[in-house]
Design a protein around this motif. Sequence first.
Motif, PDB file in Angstrom:
ATOM      1  N   GLU A 268       0.822  -1.208   0.000  1.00  0.00           N
ATOM      2  CA  GLU A 268       0.000   0.000   0.000  1.00  0.00           C
ATOM      3  C   GLU A 268       0.858   1.261   0.000  1.00  0.00           C
ATOM      4  O   GLU A 268       0.503   2.269  -0.635  1.00  0.00           O
ATOM      5  CB  GLU A 268      -0.930  -0.010   1.216  1.00  0.00           C
ATOM      6  N   ILE A 269       1.988   1.219   0.690  1.00  0.00           N
ATOM      7  CA  ILE A 269       2.907   2.363   0.691  1.00  0.00           C
ATOM      8  C   ILE A 269       3.407   2.633  -0.717  1.00  0.00           C
ATOM      9  O   ILE A 269       3.470   3.784  -1.178  1.00  0.00           O
ATOM     10  CB  ILE A 269       4.079   2.119   1.660  1.00  0.00           C
ATOM     11  N   THR A 270       3.770   1.575  -1.429  1.00  0.00           N
ATOM     12  CA  THR A 270       4.242   1.727  -2.808  1.00  0.00           C
ATOM     13  C   THR A 270       3.155   2.327  -3.697  1.00  0.00           C
ATOM     14  O   THR A 270       3.411   3.240  -4.498  1.00  0.00           O
ATOM     15  CB  THR A 270       4.683   0.363  -3.368  1.00  0.00           C
ATOM     16  N   GLU A 271       1.930   1.825  -3.546  1.00  0.00           N
ATOM     17  CA  GLU A 271       0.822   2.288  -4.390  1.00  0.00           C
ATOM     18  C   GLU A 271       0.421   3.729  -4.072  1.00  0.00           C
ATOM     19  O   GLU A 271      -0.045   4.456  -4.947  1.00  0.00           O
ATOM     20  CB  GLU A 271      -0.379   1.361  -4.206  1.00  0.00           C
ATOM     21  N   TRP A 272       0.579   4.150  -2.842  1.00  0.00           N
ATOM     22  CA  TRP A 272       0.149   5.486  -2.417  1.00  0.00           C
ATOM     23  C   TRP A 272       1.331   6.379  -2.051  1.00  0.00           C
ATOM     24  O   TRP A 272       1.164   7.389  -1.354  1.00  0.00           O
ATOM     25  CB  TRP A 272      -0.784   5.350  -1.200  1.00  0.00           C
TER      26      TRP A 272
END
Length: 286
Positions: A268-272
């Motif tokens: 999720e960190i990568t995506e956001w």
Amino acid sequence: MKSVNTQKVWFITGASRGFGLQISKAVLAAGDKLVATVRSKPQDLAAQLGNHEHLAVVTLDVTNEEQAQAAAKQAIDTFGSIDVLVNNAGYGLLSGVEEATAQEVKNNYEVNVFGLLNVTRAVLPYMRVQGSGHVINISSVGGLFGYVGWGIYGSTKFAVEGITEAMAQELAPLGIYATVVAPGFFRTEFLDHSSLVKTSNEISDYAATVGEMRSFAAVVNKKQPGDPVKLAQAFVKLGHAEKPPVHLPLGNDTLAKFREKTAAFEKEITEWYDVITGTDHDDVAA
């Protein structure tokens, strides 16, 4: 991991069954001294533990702060010190977050969080005078990973995780350690009626989620993978460790769930990433 072999004085809450009972047995077998607390019938626990010469059984409802203060003083009067505090007393609440009443939520927090704090406040003054000690708080895999049907109970254990992390930093300069232990699914009485509360309010819209968890809990009871006797031995090692960890997950299931959570978090960190890193003032970002 190095260990210190000197005799320790342990103070264990909720010692009448489950983890508390198994840890109590292991502590006495290791040659340590023990103050074991129960809410009622202390003579029954004393007999169960063999009326050991290194044992003192004290009546304590952890939600009663005055009793906690008296129990800690009795431990000091009996054995002269408290080296290891194990905050074990607690119970499970199986419920959807919406299903639990305000009183049911408060009751769970009174024991699992505020009770732990009552006992901790009672014991720490003696540890500070000693300049040594180890506070071991029992959390859960549910304190590391949110489960359907365990949101309220898990939130009490998330609180225990945060409290312990802060305590570890606050107490370190005083020569005192703090560890939070997160057991997975062990074959104890946790899912029995004696330790588990189910809310009377059941909302049909949650039948496929919380309802399924209720059914699963009934089926899996006494078939969990964790061995409480081995957990108790791990506690003895932890209590005698020269430099104990802040976090100790116990069980392959706990470790797998924690790694699953951290992997999902990283995804999720990568995506956001742009959103996450794009919220500072412009002068800070520059």
